[in-house]
Design a protein around this motif. Structure first.
Motif, PDB file in Angstrom:
ATOM      1  N   GLY A 163      33.497  -1.422  10.826  1.00  0.00           N
ATOM      2  CA  GLY A 163      33.401  -0.450   9.757  1.00  0.00           C
ATOM      3  C   GLY A 163      34.007   0.903  10.055  1.00  0.00           C
ATOM      4  N   SER A 164      34.947   0.958  11.006  1.00  0.00           N
ATOM      5  CA  SER A 164      35.597   2.210  11.423  1.00  0.00           C
ATOM      6  C   SER A 164      34.628   3.197  12.059  1.00  0.00           C
ATOM      7  N   VAL A 165      33.452   2.714  12.475  1.00  0.00           N
ATOM      8  CA  VAL A 165      32.468   3.593  13.107  1.00  0.00           C
ATOM      9  C   VAL A 165      33.013   4.111  14.430  1.00  0.00           C
ATOM     10  N   HIS A 166      33.133   5.444  14.526  1.00  0.00           N
ATOM     11  CA  HIS A 166      33.621   6.133  15.721  1.00  0.00           C
ATOM     12  C   HIS A 166      35.018   5.697  16.145  1.00  0.00           C
ATOM     13  N   VAL A 167      35.830   5.324  15.177  1.00  0.00           N
ATOM     14  CA  VAL A 167      37.256   5.128  15.418  1.00  0.00           C
ATOM     15  C   VAL A 167      37.942   6.442  15.075  1.00  0.00           C
ATOM     16  N   SER A 168      38.651   7.030  16.054  1.00  0.00           N
ATOM     17  CA  SER A 168      39.159   8.373  15.859  1.00  0.00           C
ATOM     18  C   SER A 168      40.486   8.564  16.575  1.00  0.00           C
ATOM     19  N   ARG A 169      41.409   9.243  15.924  1.00  0.00           N
ATOM     20  CA  ARG A 169      42.673   9.624  16.550  1.00  0.00           C
ATOM     21  C   ARG A 169      42.455  10.889  17.371  1.00  0.00           C
ATOM     22  N   GLY A 390      21.362  15.772  -4.971  1.00  0.00           N
ATOM     23  CA  GLY A 390      20.360  16.029  -3.939  1.00  0.00           C
ATOM     24  C   GLY A 390      20.437  15.094  -2.748  1.00  0.00           C
ATOM     25  N   ASP A 391      21.151  13.976  -2.896  1.00  0.00           N
ATOM     26  CA  ASP A 391      21.281  13.042  -1.770  1.00  0.00           C
ATOM     27  C   ASP A 391      22.174  13.629  -0.687  1.00  0.00           C
ATOM     28  N   PRO A 392      21.832  13.387   0.591  1.00  0.00           N
ATOM     29  CA  PRO A 392      22.728  13.824   1.661  1.00  0.00           C
ATOM     30  C   PRO A 392      24.023  13.022   1.647  1.00  0.00           C
ATOM     31  N   VAL A 393      25.112  13.648   2.004  1.00  0.00           N
ATOM     32  CA  VAL A 393      26.423  13.000   2.073  1.00  0.00           C
ATOM     33  C   VAL A 393      26.842  12.917   3.536  1.00  0.00           C
ATOM     34  N   PRO A 394      27.053  11.705   4.062  1.00  0.00           N
ATOM     35  CA  PRO A 394      27.453  11.572   5.468  1.00  0.00           C
ATOM     36  C   PRO A 394      28.798  12.239   5.708  1.00  0.00           C
ATOM     37  N   PRO A 395      29.066  12.678   6.936  1.00  0.00           N
ATOM     38  CA  PRO A 395      30.380  13.248   7.242  1.00  0.00           C
ATOM     39  C   PRO A 395      31.479  12.215   7.048  1.00  0.00           C
ATOM     40  N   LEU A 396      32.698  12.672   6.849  1.00  0.00           N
ATOM     41  CA  LEU A 396      33.826  11.807   6.553  1.00  0.00           C
ATOM     42  C   LEU A 396      34.307  11.145   7.850  1.00  0.00           C
ATOM     43  N   GLU A 397      33.615  10.028   8.205  1.00  0.00           N
ATOM     44  CA  GLU A 397      33.898   9.383   9.490  1.00  0.00           C
ATOM     45  C   GLU A 397      34.113   7.876   9.391  1.00  0.00           C
ATOM     46  N   ASP A 398      33.398   7.189   8.504  1.00  0.00           N
ATOM     47  CA  ASP A 398      33.458   5.736   8.492  1.00  0.00           C
ATOM     48  C   ASP A 398      33.000   5.218   7.131  1.00  0.00           C
ATOM     49  N   PHE A 399      32.672   3.922   7.050  1.00  0.00           N
ATOM     50  CA  PHE A 399      32.331   3.313   5.765  1.00  0.00           C
ATOM     51  C   PHE A 399      31.143   3.988   5.086  1.00  0.00           C
ATOM     52  N   ARG A 400      30.287   4.661   5.860  1.00  0.00           N
ATOM     53  CA  ARG A 400      29.124   5.325   5.283  1.00  0.00           C
ATOM     54  C   ARG A 400      29.512   6.542   4.450  1.00  0.00           C
ATOM     55  N   SER A 401      30.768   6.977   4.564  1.00  0.00           N
ATOM     56  CA  SER A 401      31.241   8.144   3.832  1.00  0.00           C
ATOM     57  C   SER A 401      31.611   7.823   2.388  1.00  0.00           C
ATOM     58  N   ARG A 402      31.662   6.542   2.024  1.00  0.00           N
ATOM     59  CA  ARG A 402      32.069   6.148   0.680  1.00  0.00           C
ATOM     60  C   ARG A 402      30.885   6.292  -0.276  1.00  0.00           C
ATOM     61  N   LEU A 403      31.129   6.973  -1.398  1.00  0.00           N
ATOM     62  CA  LEU A 403      30.045   7.390  -2.281  1.00  0.00           C
ATOM     63  C   LEU A 403      30.046   6.699  -3.636  1.00  0.00           C
ATOM     64  N   GLY A 404      31.000   5.831  -3.873  1.00  0.00           N
ATOM     65  CA  GLY A 404      31.071   5.108  -5.130  1.00  0.00           C
ATOM     66  C   GLY A 404      32.360   4.321  -5.183  1.00  0.00           C
ATOM     67  N   HIS A 405      32.522   3.528  -6.244  1.00  0.00           N
ATOM     68  CA  HIS A 405      33.757   2.759  -6.368  1.00  0.00           C
ATOM     69  C   HIS A 405      34.063   2.454  -7.827  1.00  0.00           C
ATOM     70  N   VAL A 406      35.342   2.198  -8.064  1.00  0.00           N
ATOM     71  CA  VAL A 406      35.822   1.719  -9.358  1.00  0.00           C
ATOM     72  C   VAL A 406      36.746   0.540  -9.077  1.00  0.00           C
ATOM     73  N   ILE A 407      36.471  -0.611  -9.689  1.00  0.00           N
ATOM     74  CA  ILE A 407      37.321  -1.792  -9.567  1.00  0.00           C
ATOM     75  C   ILE A 407      38.090  -1.966 -10.865  1.00  0.00           C
ATOM     76  N   TYR A 408      39.386  -2.228 -10.760  1.00  0.00           N
ATOM     77  CA  TYR A 408      40.233  -2.307 -11.937  1.00  0.00           C
ATOM     78  C   TYR A 408      41.308  -3.371 -11.742  1.00  0.00           C
ATOM     79  N   THR A 409      41.964  -3.742 -12.832  1.00  0.00           N
ATOM     80  CA  THR A 409      43.074  -4.685 -12.777  1.00  0.00           C
ATOM     81  C   THR A 409      44.329  -4.026 -13.331  1.00  0.00           C
ATOM     82  N   SER A 410      45.486  -4.593 -12.954  1.00  0.00           N
ATOM     83  CA  SER A 410      46.768  -4.063 -13.405  1.00  0.00           C
ATOM     84  C   SER A 410      47.771  -5.200 -13.533  1.00  0.00           C
TER      85      SER A 410
END
Length: 436
Positions: A163-169, A390-410
């Motif tokens: 999940g990209s946890v602690h993967v860092s350049r 009011g919910d805490p937002v995790p730092p921008l580091e890994d999959f836990r940083s994703r806060l929502g999604h939209v799925i679409y077709t094209s």
């Protein structure tokens, strides 16, 4: 039984959201399902996954002895038809249990190479496949020598996380030390697991990132169909998926498009590489999720897992190919007929994408602007926010940083890319104390 119905009892260890399709298909086939989960903290089961299970057994699946005793007791009570790892952390223990019980599973000798990223790269390199230049570390004292061996820029990543946890350049030694110290100090866990200090330090691969979704089934390959015999099965490539990433130095996935728009020669090279990789790692059964980068047009391994992909990629793949990877996984690990459990279906669209929402710099979720435009309907198949004001937002580091999604077709790849940028540019999650 009615036509298409099956008899059997399937156990799934710590299923993540991607496993919903396994349990749903099992229910459609009248297969009994047992879910083993700690079901608390960061292992709290998604509600729909819990609801689809016929039986929930709450225990700590990270305790191999406890899990083994529970599975053996279940099998003695009434034989299991299959056992499935709901996430890659459980691939090794599930392989051992399947071998012990005589159930379909990965070779026990292969499971380690599918979990340990250093061993994975060593096996791939031994087969003549290109992998990043790398070395391993187990303490901060080794970072200087590791950096000298690899050179900057480089990437630090835990040897057996996900999940990209602690993967860092890192671009210099000070940055590498900061990344490593944070990895050790981070109090958070991923499915109950913390970091143990073992990591790889490898060259930074400069090029577009892709994922390859597929599976291995028993049978003989057919060059005309794009398959090839692996060690004990045929590798089937379902999708090569394009990926969007957030800002470095971390590698947060912010979107995917299936399928990627690639020249035929590049696609062929990727598929050949992944088939050879499956053979090198003795990945002989079931779905896989392979991540790679194209460096000067040549595929180079990031990692491969014997698991379903996250980030709703299974949904994208099914939309554009008709292949249900969760159903394929159910068939593979029960030994049931693939055509019955995972019958091919017609694609629903030419392209499908997902925009995964992030909020750089935000610590507490506040008002969301631009969201009303992207509610489900037409080519927007699904839209969901994971946070409320009011919910805490995790730092921008890994999959836990994703806060929502939209799925679409094209109808075209260019349209899918444009839609991704339109969504991510228009939806803003504000800081909780920001009234602007």
């Amino acid at each position: 039984m009615t036509a298409g119905k099956q008899e059997g009892r399937v156990l799934v260890v710590e299923p993540t959201a991607a496993c919903r399709g396994i349990l749903l298909r099992a229910r459609e086939l009248d297969l009994e399902t047992i879910v083993v989960s700690y079901d608390a903290g960061d292992r709290l089961l998604p509600g729909d996954v819990r609801d689809l299970a016929d039986e929930l057994m709450i225990l700590d699946a990270n305790d191999e002895g406890l899990l083994t005793a529970a599975v053996l007791a279940l099998h003695e009570e009434r034989p299991l038809t299959g056992i499935i790892a709901g996430f890659e952390f459980y691939v090794e223990i599930v392989a051992r249990l399947a071998g012990r019980l005589g159930l379909p599973g990965l070779p026990v000798t292969a499971a380690g190479g599918l979990r340990d990223k250093a061993l994975m790269r060593a096996k791939a390199a031994a087969a003549g496949l290109r992998v990043p230049r790398l070395t391993t570390v187990s303490s901060a004292a080794e970072l200087g020598d590791a950096a000298a061996a690899v050179g900057f820029p480089l990437v630090l990543k835990p040897r057996d996380s996900a999940g990209s946890v602690h993967v860092s350049r890192a671009d210099d030694l000070a940055g590498l030390r900061r990344a490593y110290d944070w990895m050790l100090a981070d109090p958070r866990t991923d499915l109950g697991r913390g970091m143990d200090g073992r990591a790889i330090v490898e060259e930074y691969l400069d090029g577009p990132e892709l994922t390859v979704e597929g599976y291995v089934e028993s049978g003989t390959g057919d060059a005309a169909s794009g398959t090839r015999d692996a060690a004990a099965g045929t590798v089937v490539i379902a999708s090569v998926t394009g990926k969007f990433l957030g800002p470095e130095p971390t590698f947060v996935e912010t979107g995917h498009i299936a399928q990627a728009d690639l020249p035929r020669a590049t696609r062929d090279a990727i598929e050949s590489y992944v088939r050879d990789l499956c053979a090198a790692l003795d990945l002989t059964l079931g779905p896989f999720h392979c991540e790679l980068r194209l460096v000067d047009g040549e595929p180079v391994l990031i990692e491969i897992g014997a698991r379903l992909p996250g980030g709703h990629i299974v949904d994208l793949v099914e939309i554009v190919t008709g292949v249900s990877l969760p159903a394929v996984m159910l068939a593979a690990y029960t030994g049931l007929d693939l055509g019955t459990v995972a019958p091919p279906r017609a694609p629903r669209a030419k392209y499908a994408g997902i925009a995964l929402l992030i909020a750089p710099g935000v610590e507490t979720a506040g008002a969301v602007s631009g969201w009303e435009k992207w509610q489900a309907g037409g080519d927007i198949l699904e839209a969901e926010l994971y946070v409320a004001p009011g919910d805490p937002v995790p730092p921008l580091e890994d999959f836990r940083s994703r806060l929502g999604h939209v799925i679409y077709t094209s109808d075209s790849h260019a349209e899918a890319v444009a839609r991704f940028h339109e969504i991510t540019a228009s939806v803003h999650i504000r800081q909780g104390d920001d009234d602007a």
